[in-house]
Design an enzyme around this catalytic site. Structure first.
Site, PDB file in Angstrom:
ATOM      1  N   ARG A 270      20.562  50.283 103.141  1.00 53.67           N
ATOM      2  CA  ARG A 270      20.385  50.436 101.696  1.00 53.67           C
ATOM      3  C   ARG A 270      19.308  49.456 101.263  1.00 53.67           C
ATOM      4  NH1 ARG A 270      22.937  45.937  99.730  1.00 53.67           N
ATOM      5  NH2 ARG A 270      24.825  45.248 100.788  1.00 53.67           N
ATOM      6  N   HIS A 274      24.202  46.030  96.874  1.00 52.97           N
ATOM      7  CA  HIS A 274      25.426  46.782  97.147  1.00 52.97           C
ATOM      8  C   HIS A 274      25.833  47.609  95.929  1.00 52.97           C
ATOM      9  CE1 HIS A 274      29.346  47.750  98.771  1.00 52.97           C
ATOM     10  NE2 HIS A 274      29.908  47.277  97.678  1.00 52.97           N
ATOM     11  N   TYR A 284      21.529  37.320 101.556  1.00 60.34           N
ATOM     12  CA  TYR A 284      22.079  37.572 102.887  1.00 60.34           C
ATOM     13  C   TYR A 284      21.193  38.451 103.765  1.00 60.34           C
ATOM     14  CZ  TYR A 284      23.767  41.719 100.340  1.00 60.34           C
ATOM     15  OH  TYR A 284      23.853  42.847  99.557  1.00 60.34           O
TER      16      TYR A 284
END
Length: 371
Positions: A270, A274, A284
């Site tokens: 993606r 999120h 991250y």
């Protein structure tokens, strides 16, 4: 008859490695749009190839517009989909109208292409009750927010199809994080035990909400988790629409022929956060990793493939982009025109008989809403 045993010491590590080594990645198109696995090519007409590309381009625009609408406060919950178009849309494209889709919260595009009106998808995002009123003949469930719960529901729907003698399948999605949930294992185990016509897809975008897949599980692949459930499992290049289509179509054919469920891991990515609820992927993920996966973009890959066949060009793509913008605008107008939802509406659709405490609240809100 007693099971066979061996006297030699069991090498558990070697057994595990033997299982893991069986799960290689199915790929048909490489990053340059070149066919690298002619034997696995699905039987799709030129028109079908063009339609699949049209849907992928349309959905990328829908994702961009949905992100903007969310930032403007005109949509509620939204999970970006850019980068996962091949995984989501090619899998739906491999289904038939009578098949059921039970999506996770990121999987709105597949159910829109399966028949859910776009304006209702917008209303679902806003939490409006009309967003969950699925039209007759549209075989989808509303997106599941509880991570992994749709796997158990899919097993049930698939068993229902089997008991009714319907030649159809139930398909569901989760992410790599969802494979750490108990419902993931329970759903696949149940479907396997009853030989139900289910297709379970795990879209491995590597980071769940923010946890690397390497910290989610010690397994080298997610696909190998099918072994424990005694069902077929396969790992697919989830940025390759032809590979995803081929894997899902084969799984569907086997399911309706009584050969049971399949678990498919799609390796995907993606590009956005999120969800739009405050996630920051730069905390991250590295820029280097983002750049690596952008080179695998499913739209770029498929566009190169079709252009080489003379089936796609810039003019055709621009037409799709303009069509998408116009239809999204109209769907938004339709969603905006829906009656404003009341607190009493929520109570009325939830309960047949209101408990005493809610009867009192119903009276209070009815009085407020009548003013």
């Amino acid at each position: 008859m007693a099971s066979k045993t061996q006297n030699a010491k069991l090498d558990a590590k070697k057994v595990l490695e033997a299982v893991e080594n069986q799960f290689t990645t199915l790929q048909i198109l490489n990053e340059e749009g070149e066919v690298v696995n002619e034997a696995a090519m699905p039987d799709l007409s030129d028109e079908q190839l063009q339609e699949l590309m049209r849907r992928m381009v349309y959905t990328r625009i829908l994702d961009q517009r949905s992100i903007s609408l969310n930032r403007q406060g005109r949509l509620g919950f939204y999970a970006p989909t850019a980068g996962q178009e091949a995984s989501q849309l090619a899998s739906q494209f491999a289904l038939e109208k009578e098949d059921f889709i039970l999506p996770g919260y990121r999987d709105v595009p597949p159910i829109v292409w399966h028949g859910l009106p776009l304006y209702q998808a917008f209303l679902w995002s806003r939490g409006h009750l009309a967003g969950g009123q699925i039209p007759d003949g549209v075989n989808v469930a509303i997106p599941q927010i509880i991570i992994g719960a749709q796997y158990v529901q899919t097993a049930g729907v698939a068993l229902g199809l089997k008991k009714r003698g319907v030649k159809a399948v139930a398909l569901t999605y989760t992410g790599d994080g969802g494979t750490s949930q108990g419902d993931f294992y329970e759903g696949m185990n149940f479907a396997g035990a009853y030989n139900a016509p289910a297709i379970f897809i795990a879209q491995n975008n590597r980071f769940a909400i923010s946890t690397p897949v390497e910290k989610q599980t010690a397994a080298k692949t997610l696909a190998q988790k099918a072994v424990a459930a005694g069902i077929a499992g396969i790992q697919v290049d989830g940025m390759d629409p032809l590979a995803v289509y081929a894997a899902v179509r084969e799984a569907r054919d086997r399911a309706i022929n009584g050969e049971g469920p399949t678990f498919i891991e799609t390796l995907t990515y993606r590009y956005g956060p999120h969800t739009m609820a405050g996630d920051d992927p730069t905390r991250y993920r590295t820029a280097e990793l983002d750049n690596e996966w952008e080179k695998k973009d499913p739209l770029v890959r498929f566009r190169k493939f079709l252009e080489k066949k003379g089936l796609w060009n810039e003019e055709r793509e621009n037409e799709v982009i303009e069509q998408a913008k116009e239809e999204i605008k109209e769907a938004l107008k339709q969603a905006d025109a829906a009656p404003k939802q009341k607190v009493t509406d929520l109570m009325n659709i939830t309960y047949t008989d209101l408990p005493q405490n809610l009867k009192e609240q119903h009276e209070i809100y009815s009085a407020k809403e009548s003013k």
